[in-house]
Design an enzyme around this catalytic site. Structure first.
Site, PDB file in Angstrom:
ATOM      1  N   ALA A   1       1.017  -1.474  -0.028  1.00 38.80           N
ATOM      2  CA  ALA A   1      -0.120   0.153  -0.067  1.00 38.80           C
ATOM      3  C   ALA A   1       0.648   1.286   0.111  1.00 38.80           C
ATOM      4  CB  ALA A   1      -1.061  -0.017   1.323  1.00 38.80           C
ATOM      5  N   ASP A   2       0.390   2.319  -0.831  1.00 33.08           N
ATOM      6  CA  ASP A   2       1.015   3.528  -0.966  1.00 33.08           C
ATOM      7  C   ASP A   2       0.068   4.500   0.131  1.00 33.08           C
ATOM      8  OD1 ASP A   2      -0.696   4.198  -2.619  1.00 33.08           O
ATOM      9  OD2 ASP A   2       0.435   4.246  -4.223  1.00 33.08           O
ATOM     10  N   SER A   3       0.355   5.655   0.051  1.00 35.61           N
ATOM     11  CA  SER A   3      -0.440   6.601   0.921  1.00 35.61           C
ATOM     12  C   SER A   3      -1.779   6.601   0.234  1.00 35.61           C
ATOM     13  CB  SER A   3       0.215   8.065   0.912  1.00 35.61           C
ATOM     14  OG  SER A   3       0.431   8.427  -0.539  1.00 35.61           O
TER      15      SER A   3
END
Length: 134
Positions: A90-92
């Site tokens: 997951a990224d931001s």
């Protein structure tokens, strides 16, 4: 629900007095033991005792489902309370979408500061239960 983790230890009884109003919102507690009072622990300089209040297993399971769905993870990919969003890929932006999914599923509203501090499934589940208590 509380979890307990410790190594086998024996020691003389100790007493501790806590005022009720100081522990009503207790989420974690740590105790460290040092000194000559623990001769059987000479291999270690200190031993930690930790008590943590965790979210209900069904809340953690529901958060795992939402994270798996939001990140389009395969069914065989292990997701547990200890899973870190970053480790799951997951990224931001993904994290924001996860929080939005949690808000929708549980009928809660998460403040931006709280949302930015969530890094694991367990932290998300704990935050949800805290918000549901209010």
């Amino acid at each position: 629900m509380a979890s307990f983790a410790a190594s086998p230890v024996s020691f003389s009884p100790i007493s501790c007095t806590l005022k009720k109003n100081l522990v009503s919102n207790l989420r974690k507690a740590s105790l460290s033991f040092h000194g000559k009072g623990f001769p059987s622990l000479t291999a270690q300089s200190s031993t930690r005792f930790r008590v943590a209040c965790a979210a209900k297993p069904e809340t953690v399971d529901k958060v795992c489902e939402i994270v798996r769905k939001q990140l389009a993870l395969p069914a065989d990919r292990g997701v547990s309370g200890e899973s870190k969003f970053a480790t799951l890929g997951a990224d931001s932006l993904d994290t924001v979408e996860i929080v939005m999914g949690l808000e929708e599923e549980f009928g809660i509203s998460v403040e931006e500061e709280s949302a930015q501090s969530i890094t694991t499934v367990q932290e998300a589940a704990d935050m949800i239960e805290k918000l549901l208590e209010k």
